[in-house]
Design a protein around this motif. Structure first.
Motif, PDB file in Angstrom:
ATOM      1  N   LEU A 217     -78.166   3.560  32.607  1.00 44.82           N
ATOM      2  CA  LEU A 217     -78.207   4.372  33.820  1.00 44.82           C
ATOM      3  C   LEU A 217     -77.063   5.368  33.713  1.00 44.82           C
ATOM      4  CD1 LEU A 217     -79.814   4.562  36.445  1.00 44.82           C
ATOM      5  CD2 LEU A 217     -78.196   2.970  37.466  1.00 44.82           C
ATOM      6  N   ARG A 218     -77.365   6.638  33.897  1.00 39.94           N
ATOM      7  CA  ARG A 218     -76.362   7.659  33.683  1.00 39.94           C
ATOM      8  C   ARG A 218     -76.481   8.758  34.730  1.00 39.94           C
ATOM      9  NH1 ARG A 218     -76.883  10.089  28.090  1.00 39.94           N
ATOM     10  NH2 ARG A 218     -76.974   7.919  27.522  1.00 39.94           N
ATOM     11  N   ASP A 219     -75.378   9.414  35.016  1.00 35.04           N
ATOM     12  CA  ASP A 219     -75.398  10.583  35.886  1.00 35.04           C
ATOM     13  C   ASP A 219     -75.873  11.782  35.077  1.00 35.04           C
ATOM     14  OD1 ASP A 219     -74.469   9.211  38.092  1.00 35.04           O
ATOM     15  OD2 ASP A 219     -72.384   9.781  37.791  1.00 35.04           O
ATOM     16  N   ILE A 220     -76.928  12.432  35.555  1.00 30.74           N
ATOM     17  CA  ILE A 220     -77.502  13.605  34.887  1.00 30.74           C
ATOM     18  C   ILE A 220     -77.497  14.752  35.891  1.00 30.74           C
ATOM     19  CG2 ILE A 220     -79.572  14.570  33.799  1.00 30.74           C
ATOM     20  CD1 ILE A 220     -78.515  12.302  32.123  1.00 30.74           C
TER      21      ILE A 220
ATOM     22  N   SER B  66     -87.518  10.832  34.671  1.00 32.43           N
ATOM     23  CA  SER B  66     -87.561  11.325  36.043  1.00 32.43           C
ATOM     24  C   SER B  66     -88.962  11.793  36.380  1.00 32.43           C
ATOM     25  CB  SER B  66     -86.567  12.477  36.238  1.00 32.43           C
ATOM     26  OG  SER B  66     -86.942  13.586  35.470  1.00 32.43           O
ATOM     27  N   ASP B  67     -89.219  11.884  37.659  1.00 32.72           N
ATOM     28  CA  ASP B  67     -90.498  12.392  38.135  1.00 32.72           C
ATOM     29  C   ASP B  67     -90.442  13.913  38.039  1.00 32.72           C
ATOM     30  OD1 ASP B  67     -92.688  13.329  39.566  1.00 32.72           O
ATOM     31  OD2 ASP B  67     -92.590  11.702  41.016  1.00 32.72           O
ATOM     32  N   ARG B  68     -91.151  14.466  37.072  1.00 32.53           N
ATOM     33  CA  ARG B  68     -91.187  15.913  36.856  1.00 32.53           C
ATOM     34  C   ARG B  68     -92.528  16.477  37.315  1.00 32.53           C
ATOM     35  NH1 ARG B  68     -87.709  18.441  33.648  1.00 32.53           N
ATOM     36  NH2 ARG B  68     -89.311  19.836  32.809  1.00 32.53           N
TER      37      ARG B  68
ATOM     38  N   GLU C 185     -77.487  19.540  41.004  1.00 35.23           N
ATOM     39  CA  GLU C 185     -77.304  18.261  41.681  1.00 35.23           C
ATOM     40  C   GLU C 185     -77.177  17.139  40.645  1.00 35.23           C
ATOM     41  OE1 GLU C 185     -80.402  15.473  44.064  1.00 35.23           O
ATOM     42  OE2 GLU C 185     -80.302  17.575  44.700  1.00 35.23           O
ATOM     43  N   VAL C 186     -76.227  16.222  40.868  1.00 36.88           N
ATOM     44  CA  VAL C 186     -76.070  15.088  39.961  1.00 36.88           C
ATOM     45  C   VAL C 186     -76.930  13.944  40.470  1.00 36.88           C
ATOM     46  CG1 VAL C 186     -74.444  13.404  39.010  1.00 36.88           C
ATOM     47  CG2 VAL C 186     -73.752  15.787  39.279  1.00 36.88           C
ATOM     48  N   GLN C 187     -77.768  13.409  39.569  1.00 34.03           N
ATOM     49  CA  GLN C 187     -78.665  12.309  39.917  1.00 34.03           C
ATOM     50  C   GLN C 187     -78.436  11.161  38.942  1.00 34.03           C
ATOM     51  OE1 GLN C 187     -82.386  14.261  39.182  1.00 34.03           O
ATOM     52  NE2 GLN C 187     -82.539  15.078  41.257  1.00 34.03           N
ATOM     53  N   GLU C 188     -78.551   9.947  39.440  1.00 35.17           N
ATOM     54  CA  GLU C 188     -78.514   8.783  38.568  1.00 35.17           C
ATOM     55  C   GLU C 188     -79.906   8.601  37.987  1.00 35.17           C
ATOM     56  OE1 GLU C 188     -75.496   5.101  39.320  1.00 35.17           O
ATOM     57  OE2 GLU C 188     -77.409   5.057  40.320  1.00 35.17           O
TER      58      GLU C 188
END
Length: 159
Positions: A80-83, A114-116, A89-92
């Motif tokens: 799990l990483r901050d992207i 992620s949901d793209r 916006e930073v998302q986990e």
């Protein structure tokens, strides 16, 4: 004097890529030199624990996407990483390692999940993959890897 790096692979702004371990072929990808990590569209992202070990379960692509069979894929290795998203916006996000095929060669890269579904392309190829493959991007072109393979196959069949 240091040696000059040789770049022998050219990518367009859009490419058709394969994910051999997922049996997915000809998936449209956007080449994004502004993104560090590559990304792949998936839904139903959740953790399940089996025999005391966490597994990441996801459904890659949308059910209507060619080659997507809707079966969940399970990953024992993930993090799990901050992207940072395209809007800053930073998302986990969960990140996996996967093989992607370009020019008939496999490259192992990290892909954030992620949901793209609101994006035009289900896959994004980021700088870490581009650097690994020593790719140069020509934004005026498209599908260079796919076209090169098709030309090579045509030459072989002519014989």
């Amino acid at each position: 004097m240091s040696p000059v790096r040789s770049y022998n692979r050219l990518l367009g702004r859009r490419e058709l890529v394969d994910f051999p371990e997922f049996d997915l072929h000809g998936i449209e990808a956007k080449v994004d030199t502004g993104a560090y990590t590559s990304a792949i569209h998936c839904t139903d992202i959740h953790i399940e624990t089996r025999q005391g070990r966490p597994r990441l379960l996801v459904r890659l692509l949308d059910p209507g996407h060619e080659g997507a069979d809707g079966k969940p894929l399970a990953f024992a290795e993930f993090n799990l990483r901050d992207i940072r998203s395209s809007n800053g916006e930073v998302q986990e996000r969960y990140v996996i390692r996967a093989r992607v095929r370009l020019y008939g060669e496999d490259f192992e890269a990290e892909f954030s999940l992620s949901d793209r579904s609101d994006m035009k392309y289900p896959v994004l190829l980021g700088r870490s993959l581009l650097r690994q493959g020593r790719f140069v991007v020509d934004v005026s072109r498209r599908n260079l890897s796919h076209k090169a393979l098709a030309r090579a196959a045509a030459r072989r069949s002519r014989g």
